[in-house]
Design a protein around this motif. Structure first.
Motif, short mmCIF file in Angstrom:
data_model
loop_
_atom_site.label_atom_id
_atom_site.label_comp_id
_atom_site.label_asym_id
_atom_site.label_seq_id
_atom_site.Cartn_x
_atom_site.Cartn_y
_atom_site.Cartn_z
N ALA A 1 -8.41 -17.56 64.38
CA ALA A 1 -8.95 -17.38 65.72
C ALA A 1 -10.46 -17.58 65.74
O ALA A 1 -11.01 -18.25 66.61
N ALA A 2 -11.12 -17.02 64.73
CA ALA A 2 -12.57 -17.15 64.66
C ALA A 2 -13.00 -18.58 64.42
O ALA A 2 -13.98 -19.07 64.95
N ALA A 3 -12.22 -19.27 63.57
CA ALA A 3 -12.56 -20.67 63.29
C ALA A 3 -12.47 -21.50 64.55
O ALA A 3 -13.31 -22.37 64.80
N GLY A 4 -11.47 -21.22 65.37
CA GLY A 4 -11.33 -21.95 66.61
C GLY A 4 -12.51 -21.74 67.52
O GLY A 4 -13.05 -22.66 68.12
N ALA B 1 -15.05 -19.87 55.01
CA ALA B 1 -13.72 -19.80 55.61
C ALA B 1 -13.34 -18.37 55.97
O ALA B 1 -12.77 -18.10 57.03
N MET B 2 -13.66 -17.43 55.06
CA MET B 2 -13.33 -16.04 55.32
C MET B 2 -14.10 -15.47 56.50
O MET B 2 -13.65 -14.53 57.17
N SER B 3 -15.26 -16.04 56.79
CA SER B 3 -16.05 -15.58 57.94
C SER B 3 -15.66 -16.32 59.21
O SER B 3 -16.27 -16.11 60.26
N GLY B 4 -14.65 -17.20 59.11
CA GLY B 4 -14.17 -17.91 60.28
C GLY B 4 -15.01 -19.11 60.65
O GLY B 4 -14.96 -19.57 61.79
N ASN B 5 -15.77 -19.65 59.70
CA ASN B 5 -16.68 -20.74 60.02
C ASN B 5 -16.62 -21.83 58.94
O ASN B 5 -17.64 -22.15 58.33
N PRO B 6 -15.45 -22.41 58.71
CA PRO B 6 -15.37 -23.48 57.69
C PRO B 6 -16.06 -24.74 58.20
O PRO B 6 -16.19 -24.94 59.42
N PRO B 7 -16.50 -25.60 57.30
CA PRO B 7 -17.06 -26.89 57.73
C PRO B 7 -15.96 -27.79 58.26
O PRO B 7 -14.78 -27.51 58.12
N SER B 8 -16.36 -28.90 58.87
CA SER B 8 -15.37 -29.85 59.38
C SER B 8 -14.60 -30.51 58.25
O SER B 8 -13.39 -30.73 58.34
N ALA B 9 -15.33 -30.87 57.20
CA ALA B 9 -14.73 -31.54 56.04
C ALA B 9 -15.32 -30.96 54.78
O ALA B 9 -16.50 -30.59 54.75
N ALA B 10 -14.51 -30.84 53.76
CA ALA B 10 -14.98 -30.27 52.50
C ALA B 10 -14.39 -31.05 51.34
O ALA B 10 -13.23 -31.45 51.37
N GLN B 11 -15.21 -31.24 50.32
CA GLN B 11 -14.76 -31.89 49.10
C GLN B 11 -13.86 -30.90 48.36
O GLN B 11 -14.31 -29.93 47.78
N ILE B 12 -12.55 -31.15 48.41
CA ILE B 12 -11.56 -30.30 47.76
C ILE B 12 -10.64 -31.22 46.97
O ILE B 12 -10.15 -32.22 47.49
N ASN B 13 -10.41 -30.88 45.72
CA ASN B 13 -9.67 -31.77 44.84
C ASN B 13 -8.38 -31.14 44.33
O ASN B 13 -8.29 -29.93 44.15
N GLY B 14 -7.39 -31.99 44.08
CA GLY B 14 -6.20 -31.60 43.35
C GLY B 14 -5.37 -30.50 43.98
O GLY B 14 -5.24 -30.42 45.22
N PRO B 15 -4.81 -29.61 43.15
CA PRO B 15 -3.94 -28.54 43.65
C PRO B 15 -4.60 -27.61 44.65
O PRO B 15 -3.90 -26.95 45.42
N GLU B 16 -5.92 -27.56 44.68
CA GLU B 16 -6.58 -26.67 45.66
C GLU B 16 -6.35 -27.15 47.09
O GLU B 16 -6.44 -26.36 48.03
N ILE B 17 -6.05 -28.44 47.27
CA ILE B 17 -5.69 -28.91 48.61
C ILE B 17 -4.45 -28.17 49.09
O ILE B 17 -4.35 -27.77 50.26
N GLN B 18 -3.49 -27.96 48.18
CA GLN B 18 -2.27 -27.24 48.56
C GLN B 18 -2.57 -25.78 48.89
O GLN B 18 -1.98 -25.20 49.81
N GLU B 19 -3.49 -25.18 48.15
CA GLU B 19 -3.84 -23.78 48.41
C GLU B 19 -4.41 -23.63 49.82
O GLU B 19 -4.02 -22.71 50.56
N MET C 1 -9.76 -32.04 55.58
CA MET C 1 -10.27 -31.85 56.94
C MET C 1 -9.75 -30.54 57.52
O MET C 1 -8.53 -30.30 57.55
N PHE C 2 -10.65 -29.69 57.97
CA PHE C 2 -10.27 -28.41 58.55
C PHE C 2 -9.96 -28.56 60.04
O PHE C 2 -10.47 -29.46 60.72
N GLN C 3 -9.10 -27.69 60.53
CA GLN C 3 -8.72 -27.73 61.94
C GLN C 3 -9.93 -27.47 62.83
O GLN C 3 -10.72 -26.57 62.58
N LEU C 4 -10.04 -28.30 63.90
CA LEU C 4 -11.11 -28.16 64.88
C LEU C 4 -10.50 -28.03 66.27
O LEU C 4 -9.42 -28.58 66.53
N GLU C 5 -11.19 -27.35 67.15
CA GLU C 5 -10.71 -27.20 68.52
C GLU C 5 -11.39 -28.20 69.45
O GLU C 5 -10.79 -28.67 70.40
N ASP C 6 -12.62 -28.52 69.19
CA ASP C 6 -13.39 -29.42 70.04
C ASP C 6 -12.89 -30.86 69.87
O ASP C 6 -12.84 -31.38 68.76
#
Length: 430
Positions: free
Chosen positions: A25-28, A89-107, A316-321
């Motif tokens: 909700a906060a991320a939105g 992310a825990m504060s509800g404010n992830p970036p639009s895109a983040a360098q994430i590799n391998g199995p962490e994408i699944q997490e 890519m993180f979910q965006l509302e705008d």
């Protein structure tokens, strides 16, 4: 995913899942107020060659009318960046895109925070452009949620030919040859093997030694399947002993040294060689050096037919705008465009994520890397990197890092003890 990995994955996810409803909700709310057409991009590309490479993507995005908000977090292998990302992310404010590799994408996908790129993938024919091993890592629950930037080969050795010639040695093809060359290089006044004493760099060297002595099947059994018998085997003990012996070839200033500073030692002629992934080539390129003449590349001894891969990718993180979402999808599209794939990878030192591009403009090291990647794919000797977040879940990897680097720096710890501890860490995944 094995039962053991599901268990350890569940523990790593639970710590983030508790406040998930509030987070989403906060991320939105946060993203709905973002500047139109702006994409905030978290990455850890901060060295000279890396900074030039990521700048090409920024320029392409801005040429299409969108704005790039750089969120660079220094620190090799992305450990610092992932810490910052989790906090955001825990504060509800992830970036639009983040360098994430391998199995962490699944997490991150299982947390429900990643956006869906299926429409971009369909329009751009990603299924046709990407090899299956690359495409599979970009999907969560059957949907594209990330886009690959490149493919790195980890099991490379880099060398300064002038230093080798001065010491009267050639680039080694076996560990015995390397240790013999080390004696001659020491006598000639050079550091035989440049290294940075950081856990991820220690793990980078160790995984190449394990692959060289055990082969691809052994590597997968140990580091992907986490087979405890393999982790305690005689082959693993031999790999650990060989790995520790490499300290004899390194200098006393290695603790805490960044990887690119170790590469600089080879560039400047202080050191003869370095074991490092092909992002090191970006530093040689930035120093205006030419492959084959100013510097040499060769597979780590004993791994000529094998390929340890690391795939850089942006999730890519979910965006509302809507306008920010459009900018985000433009970014995803641009990443796999031929113009960016060629320019970026020539600067970064890696090979393109798509396999259909003309490689004539790439240097001899990159051309060999792509040929070896294709051969390893066909020969089943393509294996994921432990050190670079491709082989296992992050908490298992963290335990392995601790054991590997503690063993490397503790004269009293035996290879048998280290092997037992690796096996015990794997048992936590049950």
């Amino acid at each position: 995913m094995t039962t053991r990995l599901r268990s350890i994955h569940s523990r790593s996810i639970r710590s983030l899942r508790r406040p998930l409803a509030v987070l989403v909700a906060a991320a939105g709310m946060s993203m709905s107020t973002a500047q139109a057409g702006e994409v905030e991009v978290l990455h850890w590309w901060t060295s000279g060659g890396e900074a030039q490479a990521v700048g090409t993507l920024r320029d392409l995005l801005e040429s299409e009318g969108h704005s790039w908000k750089d969120f660079a977090v220094a620190g090799g292998a992305g450990d610092s960046a992932m810490t910052v990302l989790k906090s955001r992310a825990m504060s509800g404010n992830p970036p639009s895109a983040a360098q994430i590799n391998g199995p962490e994408i699944q997490e991150w996908g299982e947390l429900g925070l990643l956006g869906n790129l299926d429409d971009v993938a369909a329009e751009e024919n990603w299924d046709e452009l990407l090899s299956p091993v690359v495409a599979d890592m970009m999907r969560h629950d059957g949907h594209y949620v990330a886009v690959p930037v490149n493919v790195h080969r980890v099991n490379w050795m880099w060398a300064n030919p002038a230093v080798l010639e001065d010491a009267g040695v050639e680039i080694p093809t076996s560990w015995d040859e390397l240790f013999a060359a080390g004696d001659a290089l020491r006598e000639a006044g050079y550091v035989p093997l440049a290294h940075g004493g950081q856990p991820w760099q220690d793990a980078t060297v160790f995984e190449t030694v394990a692959l060289s002595l055990g082969g691809a099947d052994f590597y997968r059994q140990a580091f992907v399947e986490l087979d405890q018998d393999t982790l305690e085997s005689d082959t693993m003990i031999e790999a650990l002993e060989t790995f520790k012996r490499l300290r004899e070839l390194m200098d006393e200033g290695m603790p805490g040294r960044d990887w690119n500073l170790a590469t600089r030692m080879v560039i400047d002629g202080q050191a003869a060689m370095q074991i490092m992934g092909d992002w090191a080539k970006g530093e040689f390129t930035a120093a205006d050096m030419q492959a084959g003449s100013d510097y040499l590349c060769a597979p780590v001894p004993g791994t000529a037919d094998d390929f340890i891969f690391n795939i850089d990718s942006f999730a890519m993180f979910q965006l509302e705008d809507e306008e920010s979402t459009a900018a985000q999808k433009t970014l995803a599209r641009l990443i796999l465009q031929p113009e960016f794939q060629k320019t970026f990878n020539q600067l970064k030192g890696s090979i393109p994520a798509r396999t259909d591009l003309d490689m004539s403009g790439f240097d001899s090291c990159a051309q060999r890397s792509l040929d070896d990647f294709k051969a390893a794919s066909e020969g089943n000797t393509l294996v994921p990197s432990v050190a670079h977040r491709m082989a296992m879940r992050s908490d298992v990897q963290g335990a392995f890092f601790d054991i590997i680097t503690n063993y490397f720096n503790d004269e009293s710890m035996t290879a048998e003890q280290a092997a037992q501890r690796l096996s015990q860490a794997a048992s936590l995944a049950l």
